[in-house]
Write an enzyme that holds these catalytic residues in place. Structure first.
Site, short mmCIF file in Angstrom:
data_model
loop_
_atom_site.label_atom_id
_atom_site.label_comp_id
_atom_site.label_asym_id
_atom_site.label_seq_id
_atom_site.Cartn_x
_atom_site.Cartn_y
_atom_site.Cartn_z
N ASN A 147 -11.25 -13.48 -8.27
CA ASN A 147 -11.74 -13.02 -6.96
C ASN A 147 -11.07 -13.80 -5.82
OD1 ASN A 147 -13.68 -10.92 -7.00
ND2 ASN A 147 -15.08 -12.23 -8.10
N ASP A 170 -16.37 -6.27 -12.47
CA ASP A 170 -17.44 -5.90 -13.41
C ASP A 170 -18.75 -5.57 -12.72
OD1 ASP A 170 -18.31 -9.27 -14.57
OD2 ASP A 170 -18.45 -8.28 -12.63
N TYR A 264 -23.11 -4.93 -3.26
CA TYR A 264 -22.50 -5.83 -2.26
C TYR A 264 -22.62 -5.30 -0.83
CZ TYR A 264 -20.62 -9.35 -5.40
OH TYR A 264 -20.51 -10.38 -6.30
N1 LIG Z 1 -13.75 -9.38 -10.89
C1 LIG Z 1 -15.04 -9.62 -11.16
O1 LIG Z 1 -15.88 -8.73 -11.04
C2 LIG Z 1 -15.48 -11.00 -11.58
C3 LIG Z 1 -16.65 -11.21 -12.32
C4 LIG Z 1 -16.99 -12.54 -12.63
C5 LIG Z 1 -16.16 -13.59 -12.25
N2 LIG Z 1 -15.03 -13.31 -11.54
C6 LIG Z 1 -14.10 -14.36 -11.12
O2 LIG Z 1 -13.65 -15.05 -12.28
C7 LIG Z 1 -13.19 -16.35 -11.83
C8 LIG Z 1 -13.79 -17.43 -12.72
O3 LIG Z 1 -15.15 -17.54 -12.42
P1 LIG Z 1 -15.97 -18.84 -12.89
O4 LIG Z 1 -17.27 -18.76 -12.17
O5 LIG Z 1 -15.94 -18.95 -14.36
O6 LIG Z 1 -15.09 -20.04 -12.26
P2 LIG Z 1 -14.83 -21.51 -12.88
O7 LIG Z 1 -14.58 -22.40 -11.70
O8 LIG Z 1 -15.86 -21.86 -13.85
O9 LIG Z 1 -13.44 -21.33 -13.68
C9 LIG Z 1 -12.26 -21.10 -13.01
C10 LIG Z 1 -11.18 -21.88 -13.72
O10 LIG Z 1 -9.94 -21.60 -13.05
C11 LIG Z 1 -9.19 -22.81 -13.03
N3 LIG Z 1 -8.13 -22.72 -12.03
C12 LIG Z 1 -8.25 -22.82 -10.69
N4 LIG Z 1 -7.05 -22.66 -10.12
C13 LIG Z 1 -6.15 -22.47 -11.12
C14 LIG Z 1 -4.74 -22.26 -11.17
N5 LIG Z 1 -4.01 -22.22 -10.04
N6 LIG Z 1 -4.15 -22.08 -12.38
C15 LIG Z 1 -4.88 -22.12 -13.50
N7 LIG Z 1 -6.23 -22.33 -13.53
C16 LIG Z 1 -6.83 -22.49 -12.34
C17 LIG Z 1 -10.22 -23.88 -12.76
O11 LIG Z 1 -9.73 -25.16 -13.09
C18 LIG Z 1 -11.37 -23.41 -13.65
O12 LIG Z 1 -11.28 -23.97 -14.93
C19 LIG Z 1 -13.60 -16.46 -10.37
O13 LIG Z 1 -12.51 -16.04 -9.54
C20 LIG Z 1 -14.70 -15.44 -10.26
O14 LIG Z 1 -14.94 -15.00 -8.94
C21 LIG Z 1 -14.67 -12.06 -11.20
O1 LIG Z 2 -22.82 -15.50 -8.35
P1 LIG Z 2 -22.18 -15.38 -9.71
O2 LIG Z 2 -20.99 -16.31 -9.89
O3 LIG Z 2 -23.14 -15.43 -10.86
O4 LIG Z 2 -21.62 -13.90 -9.80
C1 LIG Z 2 -20.67 -13.51 -8.86
C2 LIG Z 2 -19.97 -12.35 -9.51
O5 LIG Z 2 -20.92 -11.25 -9.52
C3 LIG Z 2 -20.41 -10.03 -10.06
O6 LIG Z 2 -20.15 -10.23 -11.47
C4 LIG Z 2 -21.38 -10.25 -12.22
C5 LIG Z 2 -21.56 -8.93 -12.93
O7 LIG Z 2 -21.47 -7.88 -12.00
C6 LIG Z 2 -22.93 -8.91 -13.61
O8 LIG Z 2 -23.05 -7.70 -14.35
C7 LIG Z 2 -23.05 -10.08 -14.55
O9 LIG Z 2 -22.22 -9.88 -15.70
O10 LIG Z 2 -22.69 -11.29 -13.97
C8 LIG Z 2 -21.38 -11.28 -13.35
C9 LIG Z 2 -21.10 -12.68 -12.86
O11 LIG Z 2 -22.30 -13.30 -12.50
C10 LIG Z 2 -19.14 -9.62 -9.32
O12 LIG Z 2 -18.57 -8.48 -9.90
C11 LIG Z 2 -18.11 -10.74 -9.34
O13 LIG Z 2 -16.98 -10.33 -8.59
C12 LIG Z 2 -18.71 -11.99 -8.74
O14 LIG Z 2 -17.79 -13.07 -8.84
MN LIG Z 3 -16.47 -8.20 -8.79
#
Ligand SMILES: NC(=O)c1ccc[n+]([C@@H]2O[C@H](COP(=O)([O-])OP(=O)(O)OC[C@H]3O[C@@H](n4cnc5c(N)ncnc54)[C@H](O)[C@@H]3O)[C@@H](O)[C@H]2O)c1
Ligand SMILES: O=P(O)(O)OC[C@H]1O[C@H](O[C@H]2[C@H](O)[C@@H](O)[C@@H](O)O[C@@H]2CO)[C@H](O)[C@@H](O)[C@@H]1O
Ligand SMILES: [Mn+2]
Length: 441
Positions: A147, A170, A264
């Site tokens: 993200n 997701d 959102y």
């Molecule tokens: N698209 C979606 O709907 C969705 C859903 C859930 C989470 N996410 C995203 O997934 C990502 C991970 O979420 P999280 O809560 O587990 O975060 P987190 O901080 O637990 O894990 C992220 C990891 O990325 C690593 N990192 C940071 N910069 C980096 C780089 N330049 N190269 C390699 N590794 C790097 C960190 O060291 C860390 O281990 C976030 O961007 C979150 O927003 C997206």
């Molecule tokens: O506040 P967080 O880190 O718990 O969640 C932020 C993320 O929220 C969405 O992902 C959700 C997903 O939609 C839900 O179904 C469930 O699986 O938890 C996920 C992560 O909590 C959103 O789509 C992500 O972009 C956000 O990063």
């Molecule tokens: Mn999302």
């Protein structure tokens, strides 16, 4: 049957264990020979890797695990890069959420000023990962869910137009599971949807069962009364703040009773409500650090200490099975129908052709083919024009190192009340993001 090599970029992510368990649960459909973890925080990744090593020994000893901080090791000879990095980690998410609140503005991970700051951090790091893949495994596919997906998707469209990248979220998947439960279906997979929007900014306009029966009226009815709250405990999020978000969808849907909304949108329609109920000293980032992060790393350490995962509370991230669906669609040309964030190119006929829109796509070996959603109404178009302008201005601010464009992006955002507040927030965000943002002039 080919066995695939997967690179998980952001191996230290709290989502990595659940995704690995989901991959192991899908070996029949998507066999894997090697999983590579890549992270720029070796210590953080080591805890997740140490536990994953034990899990693989017990559940899939044939799968090799490589954990590395070396790009060549991580990105060579791989078939798919699953990218979920968080540049600046939760400490910077906390800043993204608390600084806007200091100025009476919504503080959120991916929306408004928080999402803009996060985008300015993420773009460079995600493009670097794409470049590693293009250099070491040019035929691989980059499945991005780092993200803020909207801004990252716009950046990859504009700055890496020839790379094999799929951008996905997701949130729709989580909401569709709640919809399915609300009307007595066992899974979202019994539904076929029509949807349009930007990432974290969209609406369902059609929902049918596999026989073609219209399910939208029942779902609209439910959402207009209860939001996405159902009485199925197993589907409720573990955190109260998420369940209040699902409930708030009721008030969001009131703006357009013909459709049902992405959760959102509440940040854009009711920013006053969101600010009023926020605790500027303890935001979602704090909840996650005290909740998910502590739980995942605690469970992983327990597995390392005991050298067994038998009694672990780590569980399969079922919802992440969309990642396997996506990888299988590319690998086996399955023509899966999935929501993806793709270049519009007319899918929404009265909207910017270059916008990265979230629409249903048919996915096969050559990538996504967007399904046209036709013309969208004035209300949604107006909101999306404003929001996509923010997203595009952030990418331009990154590309040109432009303070002016970033100030414009904040000023255009629907949830920032004035150019002065935008500048005050920008200057505070700039200060704490010096290690991460490109230099701005
Ligand atoms: N698209 C979606 O709907 C969705 C859903 C859930 C989470 N996410 C995203 O997934 C990502 C991970 O979420 P999280 O809560 O587990 O975060 P987190 O901080 O637990 O894990 C992220 C990891 O990325 C690593 N990192 C940071 N910069 C980096 C780089 N330049 N190269 C390699 N590794 C790097 C960190 O060291 C860390 O281990 C976030 O961007 C979150 O927003 C997206
Ligand atoms: O506040 P967080 O880190 O718990 O969640 C932020 C993320 O929220 C969405 O992902 C959700 C997903 O939609 C839900 O179904 C469930 O699986 O938890 C996920 C992560 O909590 C959103 O789509 C992500 O972009 C956000 O990063
Ligand atoms: Mn999302």
């Amino acid at each position: 049957m080919k066995q695939f090599t997967i690179t998980i970029a952001g191996g230290g992510s709290t989502f990595t264990p659940g995704i690995v368990l989901m991959l192991l649960d899908n070996q029949e459909k998507f066999p894997i020979k090697e999983i590579k973890f890549y992270d720029n925080d070796e210590a953080r990744q080591a805890t997740i890797a140490g536990a994953t090593e034990v899990i693989l020994q017990e559940k899939a000893p044939n799968i090799k695990l490589t954990a590395t901080t070396d790009p060549e090791t991580a990105f060579s000879n791989t078939d798919f890069v699953m990218a979920h990095i968080r540049t600046g980690k939760y400490a910077m998410r906390e800043q993204d959420e608390k600084i806007p609140l200091k100025h009476g503005v919504v503080g959120q991970e991916t929306c408004g000023p928080g999402g803009i700051a996060y985008g300015m951090r993420s773009i460079g790091d995600v493009l670097e990962l794409v470049d590693y893949m293009d250099k070491y495994s040019p035929d691989a596919w980059f499945l991005n869910y780092s993200n803020p997906a909207a801004i990252v998707a716009e950046a990859t469209r504009k700055l890496r137009p020839h790379s094999n990248i799929l951008n996905i979220c997701d949130m729709p998947i989580g909401i569709e599971e709640l919809m399915a439960d609300a009307i007595g279906l066992s899974s979202r997979k019994e539904m076929e949807v029509d949807y349009f929007g930007l990432n974290h900014f969209g609406w369902w306009t059609g929902i049918r069962d596999k026989a073609g029966n219209d399910l939208l009226p029942q779902i609209r009815e439910h959402v207009s009364k209860y939001g996405y709250v159902t009485d199925n405990e197993s589907l409720q999020h573990s955190d109260a703040s998420w369940n209040s978000t699902f409930a708030k969808a009721k008030d969001v849907q009131a703006l357009d009773p013909e459709t049902v909304p992405n959760t959102y949108l509440k940040y854009y329609f009711y920013p006053d409500h969101e600010v009023a109920k926020s605790d500027a000293s303890y935001t979602r980032a704090n909840e996650v650090m005290d909740g998910r992060e502590k739980f995942i790393f605690g469970e992983c350490q327990k597995i390392i200490d005991s050298q067994t995962a038998k009694d672990s509370e780590l569980h399969i991230d079922e919802h992440a099975s969309y990642i396997v669906d996506l990888a299988r669609a590319i690998a086996y040309n399955t023509k899966e129908r999935m929501l993806l964030i793709v270049e519009n190119n007319g899918a929404i006929s009265n909207f910017d052709a270059t916008a990265m829109v979230e629409v249903p796509c048919i996915v096969g070996s050559k990538g996504p083919e967007p399904l046209t959603q036709g013309e969208i109404p004035r209300f949604h178009k107006g909101l999306m024009e404003q929001q996509v302008t923010v997203e595009k201005l952030v990418v331009e601010a990154f590309e040109y190192g432009s303070y002016q464009k970033l100030w414009q992006a904040l000023t255009v955002s629907k949830i920032v009340p004035s150019a002065k507040v935008a500048k005050d927030i920008l200057d505070d965000l700039l200060e704490v993001n010096k290690p991460y943002w490109p230099e701005l002039t």
